[in-house]
Design an enzyme around this catalytic site. Sequence first.
Site: not given
Length: 185
Positions: A46, A166
């Site tokens: 990722g 976040d």
Amino acid sequence: APPAPAQAPAQVHAQAARAPATPKQAAPPADPLPVVPGYDVDELVGKGAMGRVYRARHFGSGVASAIKILAPELAARVDFIQRFEREGAAMRAVNHPGVVAVMDAGSARQPDGSTAHFICMEFVEGPPLRRSLEKGALSAEIALRYARLIIQALAAAHARGVVHRDLKPENVLLDRKGHIRLIDF
């Protein structure tokens, strides 16, 4: 970007006949895998704004791990290194099944002479919540279950003085047993 629509073989052959002959170019070389002490880094799994995540195995235990490496362009800035270190410390401070466990963090000299800043975490086999949401709306039962699990994980973090800055579907992983795991504090 969505995949290109499949072309019928006749269309492909017609395009090939019209295309000028050009020599094939080699694919650009892949970025080298980072070197992290105690881990065998396997593959990139990722990319994000702060860096890249690799699948790895711990040499001693053989346990699968996820290693997040701070992006080189950010590693040149002290403020980003400190932010990255705070993220690792925050996640390490929270011991809860709904928060990915951090096993190690630090920095390591790379073969090219650069320094890689890393966070080693447990590897969660499963997609982010975003992928499930892209398939369509969740049932009310599943949505409430995920919300309850996320709130429990956040409550555990808040009890340790840690705030997730976040929280979004990309930072909620779904493991194969249907449990959630928060990442990227």
